[in-house]
Write a protein that holds these residues in place. Sequence first.
Motif, short mmCIF file in Angstrom:
data_model
loop_
_atom_site.label_atom_id
_atom_site.label_comp_id
_atom_site.label_asym_id
_atom_site.label_seq_id
_atom_site.Cartn_x
_atom_site.Cartn_y
_atom_site.Cartn_z
N GLY A 1 0.78 -1.23 0.00
CA GLY A 1 0.00 0.00 0.00
C GLY A 1 0.81 1.28 0.00
O GLY A 1 0.27 2.36 0.18
N LYS A 2 2.12 1.19 -0.22
CA LYS A 2 2.96 2.39 -0.24
C LYS A 2 2.71 3.17 -1.53
O LYS A 2 2.55 2.60 -2.60
CB LYS A 2 4.44 2.03 -0.15
N ILE A 3 2.70 4.49 -1.38
CA ILE A 3 2.49 5.39 -2.52
C ILE A 3 3.75 6.23 -2.70
O ILE A 3 4.27 6.81 -1.75
CB ILE A 3 1.26 6.29 -2.29
N TYR A 4 4.22 6.27 -3.94
CA TYR A 4 5.43 7.00 -4.29
C TYR A 4 5.07 8.09 -5.30
O TYR A 4 4.53 7.79 -6.37
CB TYR A 4 6.47 6.06 -4.92
N LYS A 5 5.34 9.33 -4.94
CA LYS A 5 5.12 10.45 -5.86
C LYS A 5 6.18 10.40 -6.95
O LYS A 5 7.36 10.18 -6.68
CB LYS A 5 5.20 11.79 -5.12
N ILE A 6 5.75 10.65 -8.18
CA ILE A 6 6.66 10.63 -9.32
C ILE A 6 6.66 12.01 -9.97
O ILE A 6 5.60 12.54 -10.32
CB ILE A 6 6.23 9.56 -10.37
N THR A 7 7.83 12.60 -10.08
CA THR A 7 8.03 13.91 -10.69
C THR A 7 9.28 13.82 -11.57
O THR A 7 10.04 12.85 -11.48
CB THR A 7 8.20 15.01 -9.63
N PRO A 8 9.52 14.82 -12.42
CA PRO A 8 10.71 14.78 -13.27
C PRO A 8 11.98 14.54 -12.46
O PRO A 8 12.17 15.13 -11.39
CB PRO A 8 10.71 16.15 -13.94
N GLY A 9 12.81 13.64 -12.97
CA GLY A 9 14.05 13.29 -12.28
C GLY A 9 13.91 12.09 -11.37
O GLY A 9 14.89 11.67 -10.75
N THR A 10 12.71 11.50 -11.27
CA THR A 10 12.48 10.33 -10.43
C THR A 10 12.56 9.06 -11.28
O THR A 10 11.96 9.00 -12.36
CB THR A 10 11.08 10.38 -9.79
N LEU A 11 13.28 8.06 -10.79
CA LEU A 11 13.30 6.74 -11.41
C LEU A 11 12.75 5.74 -10.41
O LEU A 11 13.08 5.80 -9.22
CB LEU A 11 14.73 6.32 -11.78
N TYR A 12 11.86 4.86 -10.89
CA TYR A 12 11.45 3.73 -10.06
C TYR A 12 11.67 2.45 -10.84
O TYR A 12 11.55 2.42 -12.06
CB TYR A 12 10.01 3.86 -9.54
N ALA A 13 12.04 1.39 -10.11
CA ALA A 13 12.33 0.09 -10.72
C ALA A 13 11.42 -0.95 -10.11
O ALA A 13 11.38 -1.11 -8.88
CB ALA A 13 13.79 -0.28 -10.52
N LEU A 14 10.70 -1.65 -10.95
CA LEU A 14 9.83 -2.75 -10.54
C LEU A 14 10.68 -4.02 -10.58
O LEU A 14 10.58 -4.84 -11.48
CB LEU A 14 8.61 -2.82 -11.45
N ASP A 15 11.54 -4.14 -9.57
CA ASP A 15 12.57 -5.17 -9.56
C ASP A 15 12.12 -6.50 -8.96
O ASP A 15 12.88 -7.46 -8.94
CB ASP A 15 13.81 -4.67 -8.83
N LYS A 16 10.87 -6.54 -8.49
CA LYS A 16 10.34 -7.77 -7.90
C LYS A 16 8.99 -8.13 -8.53
O LYS A 16 8.15 -8.72 -7.88
CB LYS A 16 10.22 -7.62 -6.39
#
Length: 129
Positions: free
Chosen positions: A74-89
């Motif tokens: 249930g964690k929420i991560y804000k995404i803005t320019p310069g943000t990288l997220y990896a769906l590594d699992k």
Amino acid sequence: MKVVKLEEILGTEHDVDGGTWVSRRLINKSDGMGYSVNDTIIKAGTETHIWYQNHLEAVYCIEGDGEVETLADGKIYKITPGTLYALDKHDEHLLRGGKEDMRVVCVFNPPLSGKEVHDENGVYPVDED
């Protein structure tokens, strides 16, 4: 060497509209790189359920805003320019467009063929060709 311009992809079979997103597939499985690269627009105010059971994905935001919610915790991560997220699992998640369209660059392993859309579970199939 391969050089690809976004304008060459627009309007082709590699310019894929998923309803809540539009993905322009720049590097695909047929290019033999071992990964694929997409220039994707997440439409403002939308929500997309995604669960890449067959792929790992890294996403880098270059314009706009949005958020990712991982469903396991249930964690929420804000995404803005310069943000990288990896769906590594193979993270099952909700991707939400914010107040304006969000433009991201996505890298997939294994590579996409370039024509995929999510199935009813938010999954891209594995291209066996």
